[in-house]
Scaffold this motif. Structure first.
Motif, PDB file in Angstrom:
ATOM      1  N   SER A  12       0.864  -1.174   0.000  1.00 39.57           N
ATOM      2  CA  SER A  12       0.000   0.000   0.000  1.00 39.57           C
ATOM      3  C   SER A  12       0.905   1.230   0.000  1.00 39.57           C
ATOM      4  O   SER A  12       1.745   1.393   0.885  1.00 39.57           O
ATOM      5  CB  SER A  12      -0.890   0.009   1.238  1.00 39.57           C
ATOM      6  OG  SER A  12      -1.834  -1.036   1.155  1.00 39.57           O
ATOM      7  N   ARG A  14       1.362   5.369  -0.055  1.00 37.21           N
ATOM      8  CA  ARG A  14       0.633   6.564   0.379  1.00 37.21           C
ATOM      9  C   ARG A  14       1.402   7.847   0.088  1.00 37.21           C
ATOM     10  O   ARG A  14       1.019   8.925   0.568  1.00 37.21           O
ATOM     11  CB  ARG A  14       0.289   6.448   1.871  1.00 37.21           C
ATOM     12  CG  ARG A  14      -0.603   5.239   2.186  1.00 37.21           C
ATOM     13  CD  ARG A  14      -0.962   5.110   3.647  1.00 37.21           C
ATOM     14  NE  ARG A  14      -1.848   3.967   3.909  1.00 37.21           N
ATOM     15  CZ  ARG A  14      -1.444   2.714   4.105  1.00 37.21           C
ATOM     16  NH1 ARG A  14      -0.146   2.420   4.104  1.00 37.21           N
ATOM     17  NH2 ARG A  14      -2.325   1.749   4.318  1.00 37.21           N
ATOM     18  N   GLN A  66      -8.317  11.605   3.803  1.00 38.13           N
ATOM     19  CA  GLN A  66      -7.021  10.960   3.517  1.00 38.13           C
ATOM     20  C   GLN A  66      -6.411  11.681   2.301  1.00 38.13           C
ATOM     21  O   GLN A  66      -6.579  11.258   1.162  1.00 38.13           O
ATOM     22  CB  GLN A  66      -7.214   9.467   3.259  1.00 38.13           C
ATOM     23  CG  GLN A  66      -7.796   8.728   4.474  1.00 38.13           C
ATOM     24  CD  GLN A  66      -7.888   7.232   4.248  1.00 38.13           C
ATOM     25  OE1 GLN A  66      -6.929   6.493   4.470  1.00 38.13           O
ATOM     26  NE2 GLN A  66      -9.035   6.773   3.797  1.00 38.13           N
TER      27      GLN A  66
END
Ligand SMILES: Cc1cc2nc3c(=O)[nH]c(=O)nc-3n(C[C@H](O)[C@H](O)[C@H](O)COP(=O)(O)O)c2cc1C
Length: 171
Positions: A12, A14, A66
């Motif tokens: 993942s 980010r 986010q």
């Protein structure tokens, strides 16, 4: 890379560079989703590719703020159509979330093969995402992901040992 190599390499992500995602790479990523299996091959899905920065910001706001979601040059929203999906999976559930999740994971793994980063986003407010993208009532939103060139190399997150998640012959 072998499929297992891609699975091992995927993280993942980010943090993203601003560089655009080449059209050819995006096309392969979407093609991987298109080829996913689904209940009765009903393919009850649609993927919305968002490049517009303002729309990406609105999606981030609808996703528990986010903000990293909007920092990638592309955001993809994965939608499903319950009325078009196999209704009795295991004789107890509609297959649409399973179908869309499999297609989304195909997409994610092809992205990893391309060297592109993704991050499954489940913490979104569906009504907000639907309003931003003009998604009709009959469609549901399963997940979002940013798509872009990673600006970080996250360490692997741990997983439970195989012995704790597999049994043989009986539960
Ligand atoms: C259903 C689902 C929902 C998730 N939602 C979010 C999310 O909203 N925000 C986020 O940063 N990561 C989210 N993740 C990513 C997970 O945190 C991540 O997959 C997990 O920590 C393992 O890390 P890895 O993907 O790097 O192996 C989600 C993952 C899944 C499968």
């Amino acid at each position: 890379m072998s499929v297992l190599d891609v699975i091992i390499a995927r993280r993942s992500v980010r943090k993203f560079r601003k560089d655009p995602v080449p059209d050819a790479a995006l096309a392969r990523v979407l093609e991987a989703a298109r080829l996913a299996p689904s209940g009765k091959n009903l393919q009850p899905w649609k993927f919305i590719v968002v490049r517009d920065p303002e729309t990406r910001n609105k999606l981030a706001a609808a996703s528990a703020n986010q903000t990293f979601l909007a920092s990638a040059p592309v955001v993809i929203a994965a939608c499903g159509f319950p009325a078009e999906a196999y209704p009795r999976l295991g004789r107890y559930m509609n297959s649409w979330p399973v179908d869309v999740a499999i297609a989304m994971e195909h997409l994610v793994l092809q992205a990893a093969e391309e060297g592109l980063g993704t991050c499954w986003i489940g913490a979104f407010e569906e009504a907000g995402v639907k309003a931003v993208l003009g998604i009709p009532d009959e469609a549901r939103v399963l997940a979002l992901t940013p798509l872009g060139w990673p600006e970080e190399s996250p360490a692997p997150r741990g997983r439970n040992p195989l012995a704790t998640i597999v049994s043989y012959e009986k539960f």
